[in-house]
Design a protein around this motif. Sequence first.
Motif: not given
Length: 158
Positions: A21-29, A99-104, A109-114
């Motif tokens: 969870e702590s790294e997924a949003l960074i990877a998406l960014g 990107l969110i749909f394909v990657m995560t 959890g909900y770490a990359t849910t916008t």
Amino acid sequence: MNSIIHALGFSHVSTNMLGYESEALIALGITFVFTMIGTNTMLFLTGLATLDPSLEEAARIDGAGRWRYFAASLCPPETLHPTGIRHDSDRALLRALSLIFVMTGGGPGYATTTMEFLIYETGFNQGDFGTAALYGLILFVITGIVGVVQLRLIGSNE
């Protein structure tokens, strides 16, 4: 990222960035910025190519150096407005959602849910269109408030 880390000889540092969870949003960014660089660079270069040459001449007459000319003539959004740089947000939103749909898929959890992805998930995957519409309305109001504040602070003539 892991391939680059391995190629540099730091195999012990590699990680599964999309698994935590702590790294997924960074990877998406990082991925999002990387995918947007090409399009935005082309828009910016197109805008520079279509600038009025009299701007540079006036800056030279006023004694402005290259950096001052760039900051005063090229950086304001009004100068490059016709190229569509300020209207690239719709493509950016679609690219971010894909990107969110394909990657995560919104996880781990909900770490990359916008908010946009939550609206999509609620409406189309859960079939709860009423709640999705409510979320959309809330997002619309928030976006409207932010837009009005931006217009007040920037002082746009539009």
